[in-house]
Structures are given as C-alpha cells and as structure tokens.
Design a protein around this motif. Structure first.
Motif, PDB file in Angstrom:
ATOM      1  N   MET A 287     -39.258 -52.745  13.285  1.00  0.00           N
ATOM      2  CA  MET A 287     -38.506 -53.088  12.087  1.00  0.00           C
ATOM      3  C   MET A 287     -38.877 -52.134  10.957  1.00  0.00           C
ATOM      4  SD  MET A 287     -38.834 -57.248  12.240  1.00  0.00           S
ATOM      5  CE  MET A 287     -37.766 -57.501  10.831  1.00  0.00           C
ATOM      6  N   SER A 288     -37.959 -51.919  10.029  1.00  0.00           N
ATOM      7  CA  SER A 288     -38.221 -51.016   8.917  1.00  0.00           C
ATOM      8  C   SER A 288     -39.169 -51.661   7.918  1.00  0.00           C
ATOM      9  CB  SER A 288     -36.913 -50.653   8.217  1.00  0.00           C
ATOM     10  OG  SER A 288     -36.436 -51.747   7.454  1.00  0.00           O
ATOM     11  N   ALA A 289     -39.678 -50.841   7.004  1.00  0.00           N
ATOM     12  CA  ALA A 289     -40.606 -51.337   5.990  1.00  0.00           C
ATOM     13  C   ALA A 289     -39.930 -52.285   5.013  1.00  0.00           C
ATOM     14  CB  ALA A 289     -41.203 -50.160   5.230  1.00  0.00           C
ATOM     15  N   MET A 290     -38.598 -52.227   4.907  1.00  0.00           N
ATOM     16  CA  MET A 290     -37.885 -53.066   3.951  1.00  0.00           C
ATOM     17  C   MET A 290     -37.518 -54.428   4.516  1.00  0.00           C
ATOM     18  SD  MET A 290     -37.757 -51.263   1.243  1.00  0.00           S
ATOM     19  CE  MET A 290     -36.555 -52.157   0.259  1.00  0.00           C
ATOM     20  N   ALA A 291     -37.617 -54.620   5.837  1.00  0.00           N
ATOM     21  CA  ALA A 291     -37.193 -55.870   6.460  1.00  0.00           C
ATOM     22  C   ALA A 291     -38.263 -56.947   6.289  1.00  0.00           C
ATOM     23  CB  ALA A 291     -36.908 -55.643   7.942  1.00  0.00           C
ATOM     24  N   PRO A 292     -37.851 -58.219   6.152  1.00  0.00           N
ATOM     25  CA  PRO A 292     -38.832 -59.307   6.052  1.00  0.00           C
ATOM     26  C   PRO A 292     -39.477 -59.555   7.409  1.00  0.00           C
ATOM     27  CG  PRO A 292     -36.630 -60.229   6.174  1.00  0.00           C
ATOM     28  CD  PRO A 292     -36.463 -58.718   6.074  1.00  0.00           C
ATOM     29  N   LEU A 293     -40.769 -59.843   7.421  1.00  0.00           N
ATOM     30  CA  LEU A 293     -41.482 -60.083   8.662  1.00  0.00           C
ATOM     31  C   LEU A 293     -41.197 -61.475   9.195  1.00  0.00           C
ATOM     32  CD1 LEU A 293     -44.961 -58.585   7.761  1.00  0.00           C
ATOM     33  CD2 LEU A 293     -43.169 -57.525   9.115  1.00  0.00           C
ATOM     34  N   PRO A 294     -41.040 -61.631  10.530  1.00  0.00           N
ATOM     35  CA  PRO A 294     -40.936 -62.978  11.089  1.00  0.00           C
ATOM     36  C   PRO A 294     -42.213 -63.764  10.823  1.00  0.00           C
ATOM     37  CG  PRO A 294     -40.293 -61.300  12.698  1.00  0.00           C
ATOM     38  CD  PRO A 294     -40.941 -60.582  11.550  1.00  0.00           C
ATOM     39  N   ARG A 295     -42.099 -65.099  10.774  1.00  0.00           N
ATOM     40  CA  ARG A 295     -43.285 -65.907  10.561  1.00  0.00           C
ATOM     41  C   ARG A 295     -44.099 -65.969  11.852  1.00  0.00           C
ATOM     42  NH1 ARG A 295     -41.127 -72.188  10.386  1.00  0.00           N
ATOM     43  NH2 ARG A 295     -40.383 -72.287  12.541  1.00  0.00           N
ATOM     44  N   PRO A 296     -45.397 -66.313  11.780  1.00  0.00           N
ATOM     45  CA  PRO A 296     -46.212 -66.388  12.985  1.00  0.00           C
ATOM     46  C   PRO A 296     -45.665 -67.417  13.964  1.00  0.00           C
ATOM     47  CG  PRO A 296     -47.573 -66.435  11.018  1.00  0.00           C
ATOM     48  CD  PRO A 296     -46.157 -66.577  10.554  1.00  0.00           C
ATOM     49  N   THR A 297     -45.760 -67.136  15.254  1.00  0.00           N
ATOM     50  CA  THR A 297     -45.278 -68.049  16.277  1.00  0.00           C
ATOM     51  C   THR A 297     -46.177 -69.269  16.342  1.00  0.00           C
ATOM     52  OG1 THR A 297     -44.481 -66.181  17.537  1.00  0.00           O
ATOM     53  CG2 THR A 297     -44.651 -68.263  18.707  1.00  0.00           C
ATOM     54  N   SER A 298     -45.582 -70.463  16.295  1.00  0.00           N
ATOM     55  CA  SER A 298     -46.350 -71.697  16.377  1.00  0.00           C
ATOM     56  C   SER A 298     -46.706 -71.979  17.827  1.00  0.00           C
ATOM     57  CB  SER A 298     -45.532 -72.857  15.807  1.00  0.00           C
ATOM     58  OG  SER A 298     -44.329 -73.007  16.519  1.00  0.00           O
ATOM     59  N   PRO A 299     -47.768 -72.785  18.086  1.00  0.00           N
ATOM     60  CA  PRO A 299     -48.162 -73.092  19.463  1.00  0.00           C
ATOM     61  C   PRO A 299     -47.048 -73.741  20.260  1.00  0.00           C
ATOM     62  CG  PRO A 299     -49.876 -73.719  17.918  1.00  0.00           C
ATOM     63  CD  PRO A 299     -48.686 -73.335  17.099  1.00  0.00           C
ATOM     64  N   THR A 300     -46.260 -74.619  19.611  1.00  0.00           N
ATOM     65  CA  THR A 300     -45.143 -75.287  20.283  1.00  0.00           C
ATOM     66  C   THR A 300     -43.858 -74.810  19.663  1.00  0.00           C
ATOM     67  OG1 THR A 300     -46.497 -77.227  20.667  1.00  0.00           O
ATOM     68  CG2 THR A 300     -44.117 -77.498  20.894  1.00  0.00           C
ATOM     69  N   ARG A 301     -43.085 -74.054  20.399  1.00  0.00           N
ATOM     70  CA  ARG A 301     -41.854 -73.492  19.864  1.00  0.00           C
ATOM     71  C   ARG A 301     -40.743 -74.517  19.921  1.00  0.00           C
ATOM     72  NH1 ARG A 301     -40.592 -67.439  21.466  1.00  0.00           N
ATOM     73  NH2 ARG A 301     -39.094 -67.941  19.856  1.00  0.00           N
ATOM     74  N   THR A 302     -39.905 -74.536  18.911  1.00  0.00           N
ATOM     75  CA  THR A 302     -38.825 -75.522  18.833  1.00  0.00           C
ATOM     76  C   THR A 302     -37.544 -75.010  19.445  1.00  0.00           C
ATOM     77  OG1 THR A 302     -38.225 -74.711  16.645  1.00  0.00           O
ATOM     78  CG2 THR A 302     -39.810 -76.525  16.754  1.00  0.00           C
ATOM     79  N   GLY A 303     -37.478 -73.733  19.777  1.00  0.00           N
ATOM     80  CA  GLY A 303     -36.238 -73.217  20.358  1.00  0.00           C
ATOM     81  C   GLY A 303     -36.398 -71.764  20.721  1.00  0.00           C
ATOM     82  N   THR A 304     -35.523 -71.250  21.566  1.00  0.00           N
ATOM     83  CA  THR A 304     -35.541 -69.858  21.954  1.00  0.00           C
ATOM     84  C   THR A 304     -34.203 -69.240  21.633  1.00  0.00           C
ATOM     85  OG1 THR A 304     -34.826 -70.450  24.183  1.00  0.00           O
ATOM     86  CG2 THR A 304     -37.201 -70.266  23.812  1.00  0.00           C
ATOM     87  N   LEU A 305     -34.151 -67.948  21.718  1.00  0.00           N
ATOM     88  CA  LEU A 305     -32.921 -67.238  21.407  1.00  0.00           C
ATOM     89  C   LEU A 305     -31.841 -67.594  22.418  1.00  0.00           C
ATOM     90  CD1 LEU A 305     -31.704 -65.083  19.543  1.00  0.00           C
ATOM     91  CD2 LEU A 305     -32.329 -63.401  21.257  1.00  0.00           C
ATOM     92  N   PRO A 306     -30.682 -68.124  21.985  1.00  0.00           N
ATOM     93  CA  PRO A 306     -29.655 -68.587  22.906  1.00  0.00           C
ATOM     94  C   PRO A 306     -28.787 -67.456  23.424  1.00  0.00           C
ATOM     95  CG  PRO A 306     -28.975 -69.002  20.666  1.00  0.00           C
ATOM     96  CD  PRO A 306     -30.342 -68.403  20.595  1.00  0.00           C
ATOM     97  N   THR A 307     -29.372 -66.536  24.152  1.00  0.00           N
ATOM     98  CA  THR A 307     -28.604 -65.448  24.741  1.00  0.00           C
ATOM     99  C   THR A 307     -29.310 -64.941  25.975  1.00  0.00           C
ATOM    100  OG1 THR A 307     -27.773 -63.211  24.378  1.00  0.00           O
ATOM    101  CG2 THR A 307     -29.751 -63.805  23.217  1.00  0.00           C
ATOM    102  N   GLY A 308     -28.558 -64.402  26.902  1.00  0.00           N
ATOM    103  CA  GLY A 308     -29.161 -63.915  28.131  1.00  0.00           C
ATOM    104  C   GLY A 308     -29.697 -62.514  28.014  1.00  0.00           C
ATOM    105  N   ASP A 309     -29.364 -61.803  26.916  1.00  0.00           N
ATOM    106  CA  ASP A 309     -29.806 -60.430  26.736  1.00  0.00           C
ATOM    107  C   ASP A 309     -31.084 -60.431  25.925  1.00  0.00           C
ATOM    108  OD1 ASP A 309     -28.293 -57.427  25.293  1.00  0.00           O
ATOM    109  OD2 ASP A 309     -30.217 -57.783  26.270  1.00  0.00           O
ATOM    110  N   ALA A 310     -32.204 -60.100  26.538  1.00  0.00           N
ATOM    111  CA  ALA A 310     -33.485 -60.158  25.838  1.00  0.00           C
ATOM    112  C   ALA A 310     -33.964 -58.786  25.423  1.00  0.00           C
ATOM    113  CB  ALA A 310     -34.528 -60.815  26.730  1.00  0.00           C
ATOM    114  N   GLY A 311     -33.140 -57.774  25.537  1.00  0.00           N
ATOM    115  CA  GLY A 311     -33.480 -56.445  25.046  1.00  0.00           C
ATOM    116  C   GLY A 311     -34.730 -55.871  25.678  1.00  0.00           C
ATOM    117  N   GLY A 312     -34.975 -56.199  26.975  1.00  0.00           N
ATOM    118  CA  GLY A 312     -36.106 -55.623  27.671  1.00  0.00           C
ATOM    119  C   GLY A 312     -37.408 -56.371  27.477  1.00  0.00           C
ATOM    120  N   THR A 313     -37.360 -57.588  26.909  1.00  0.00           N
ATOM    121  CA  THR A 313     -38.587 -58.335  26.672  1.00  0.00           C
ATOM    122  C   THR A 313     -38.847 -59.370  27.752  1.00  0.00           C
ATOM    123  OG1 THR A 313     -37.438 -59.994  25.361  1.00  0.00           O
ATOM    124  CG2 THR A 313     -38.336 -58.089  24.190  1.00  0.00           C
ATOM    125  N   GLY A 314     -37.997 -59.457  28.763  1.00  0.00           N
ATOM    126  CA  GLY A 314     -38.226 -60.417  29.825  1.00  0.00           C
ATOM    127  C   GLY A 314     -37.285 -61.591  29.773  1.00  0.00           C
TER     128      GLY A 314
END
Length: 375
Positions: A287-314
């Motif tokens: 991400m660029s220096a101007m973009a806001p950072l995502p918040r830290p991942t919590s131990p229990t996630r409430t949801g995942t990205l609703p798409t089948g394309d994970a951009g090479g992340t598995g």
C-alpha cells in the motif's frame, strides 16, 4: 385543448405541474373525451422522443469535446510529473504541487462530464488497494487536506482493475459534495469497513445537511430507475449524483445518501460488492504511504472477504500480512482543519514527497486509451 396542450408540455419537464381535465366534465367518458386523450398521448410520446433525441445529440457533442480536453490534461499531468522528478527545490516543489493539484481538479471535472455523457472513464488500472483508491480520490479535490481517512478493515482489501477508476470517481464526487456543504474549518471523516458481502467507504460530514428536495433529487438519481437527461440537471447543473448513477449502473456497486451522520451533516456510503473485490499480497503489492492502514487482526475474525479471488494469498484470508495501525481520533471527534495556515517550503516538500509516493504507482498503472475519441 388550448389549455391542456401547453400544460402537458410543461408537465413533461416539471412533473409537479398537473394537466387539467375537460373544461366541460359532462363530456367525460364520451368519444370526445377519448379523442382528447389520444391527442395528449400522441403529443406526449412525440415530445418525449424528441427530448431524448436532442439530449443524445448534445451528449455526443460533449463526449467528443471532453475526450480531447481529457487527453490534454493527461499530457499536462505527465509534464508536471517530469518536472517534479527533475527538480528538488522546495520552493519550486510548492508551485509544482499547486499546479498538479489544479490540473487534477480540472481533469476530474472534464472526466466526470464525459462519464455523464456516456463516455468510458478513460483510464485502466491494475487491481488496487481500496485505501489507495480513496487516497487518490482525495488528491483530486479542492480542500483535500480537510479529509481524514481511517480503516476499520482487518485485511488489505483491494478493488478489481475494471472498477478502480469508477470507484475513484465516485468517492471524489462524494468528497467534493461533502466539502462544499461543510464549513472550511471542519474536517470530513472517511472510514473503510469490511462487510460479509463486500466493503464500504463511509463519508461523514458536519455540514448544513441537505434539504428535502435535494435528498429526493439525489435518491431519484441514485435509484438508477430512470434515464438521466442533461436538461433535468438544473442551472447550474447538479451533475455529481448523475455521474455516480451512470457508473453504478455500469459497474454494479451502490451509493446511499441519508442524514444519519453522527456529526449532524450527511452520510454517504459506497458499497462495493464481493465480485468487485480481491486480496493483494502486500509484499508484492504494498500500500502507498498515503493509504490508511488496516486495523490489527483480532483473534476471532467476524468475516472474510466474500470473493473467490484471493490475489495469490491462498483464498482463505488466513495468514495475511499484518500492519500496525496508525493512531486514530477518538470516536465522535471530528478535528478542525487548518485552511488558513500556509505551509513552509519544508512542509510543502514533505507533502509533495508523500503525494508522489502515494500516486506514482497508480499513475504508472493507468493509461489513456482514447486520445483521439476512442471510448
């Protein structure tokens, strides 16, 4: 008919004007009444068809003109970029930054007018982080320093290539609208959120709000249920929501406007469905220096990205690169902007460097495909 026909013409342009009935109600239901109705129906059809024909012709002319001007603005952008990389004097950088920003505003208006008239946005991008898209939209508007962006997302959610520029145009228009209706000492709060079925960009302002007729006008345009005519946009034309409406219908995202902002102004929400989202590996696509950072991942996630394309992340969202969150303002606090404080040359140089880092990758990935009118 000398009264009903003129009233019908006015009614077709201004729906609140009613068409009177027969002068002598005793003729109701007779052949005379039916003949009058047939005449009114034929006239309404002919006038509506002619209005659409004239509007389409006007849009064609505007589309051709904006294509040429847009291409020239992109050439101007390239020249400014070249000068910014060639010279590092802080004083000159300040002038170049101002010139670049003016050109970006001009390009936004020209590009938006073309989109309103049915043109393709004119730029193609690679898949891009949502935070980078919002930062890029921020750089296109006057008063960009009053916009404060935070992210509530746990993953580096990105938008697929075909929707990057439409989302950027939409966010820029909503930010410009929020700034226009908000006092110059107040900031605009933008937050990014991940949902079960997509992602949202939420824009809250502390402005004067919208009158009921403005809200109704915006809702009618954003519903996407009717064709937009240039002649219906007023004088001066209210084109922002009309541009957004066209892009929504073409690319499949949605926008809502209401008066629920916690700061007393208007809240605008851009909802991007899962089929327009993906995940990018931050090691290969940082991400660029101007973009806001995502918040830290919590131990229990409430949801995942609703798409089948994970951009090479598995594809599962597990084990995504983590980032440290930047300090955010307390909830409910909208900091004041600093519109009257002139930056020093050193501050201008720092601002220019940050903008250069934040926009260089996006500009390198984009190109103009219609220098001579190809849409």
């Amino acid at each position: 008919m000398s009264t009903r026909l003129p009233a019908l013409i006015t009614h077709l342009a201004h729906r609140h004007v009613s068409v009177p009935g027969l002068l002598h109600s005793g003729f109701g239901g007779t052949e005379i009444d039916q003949a009058h109705r047939d005449v009114l129906d034929h006239l309404a059809h002919a006038v509506t068809a002619e209005r659409h024909r004239v509007d389409e012709a006007a849009q064609t002319v505007m589309r051709g003109a904006t294509t040429v001007i847009q291409a020239l603005s992109h050439q101007m952008r390239s020249k400014i970029d070249e000068m910014q990389h060639r010279y590092d004097d802080p004083g000159l950088a300040q002038h170049l930054l101002g010139l670049d920003h003016l050109n970006e505003q001009n390009l936004r208006h020209i590009q938006g007018t073309g989109v309103l008239c049915g043109a393709w946005p004119g730029l193609t991008h690679a898949d891009s982080h949502l935070g980078d898209i919002v930062a890029g939209a921020q750089s296109r508007i006057r008063g960009y320093h009053r916009v404060q962006v935070t992210s509530q997302m746990e993953a580096p959610v990105a938008v697929v290539a075909r929707a990057v520029e439409p989302i950027a145009i939409t966010v820029a228009e909503l930010l410009a609208n929020a700034l226009h209706h908000t006092h110059g000492t107040l900031a605009i709060d933008v937050s990014l959120h991940q949902a079960e079925s997509g992602a949202c960009v939420v824009i809250d302002d502390a402005g004067v709000g919208m009158h009921s007729d403005e809200t109704e006008f915006a809702s009618r345009l954003l519903s996407g249920q009717r064709t937009i005519l240039l002649t219906e946009l007023g004088d001066p034309p209210r084109t922002g929501f009309a541009k957004i409406s066209r892009l929504m219908r073409q690319y499949g995202f949605s926008v809502s406007i209401d008066k629920s902002s916690p700061y007393g102004g208007v809240r605008a929400v851009v909802f991007i469905p899962g089929n327009l989202l993906t995940l990018l590996d931050e090691h290969t696509h940082p991400m660029s220096a101007m973009a806001p950072l995502p918040r830290p991942t919590s131990p229990t996630r409430t949801g995942t990205l609703p798409t089948g394309d994970a951009g090479g992340t598995g594809g599962t969202g597990e084990g995504l690169p983590r980032r440290r969150r930047r300090d955010a303002q307390p909830a409910g606090h909208l900091p004041a902007a600093r519109p009257d404080q002139a930056p020093t040359p050193e501050e201008t140089q720092a601002t220019w460097s940050a903008f250069q880092a934040g926009t260089a990758s996006g500009r390198a990935a984009s190109r103009t495909d219609h220098l001579e009118g190809n849409h």
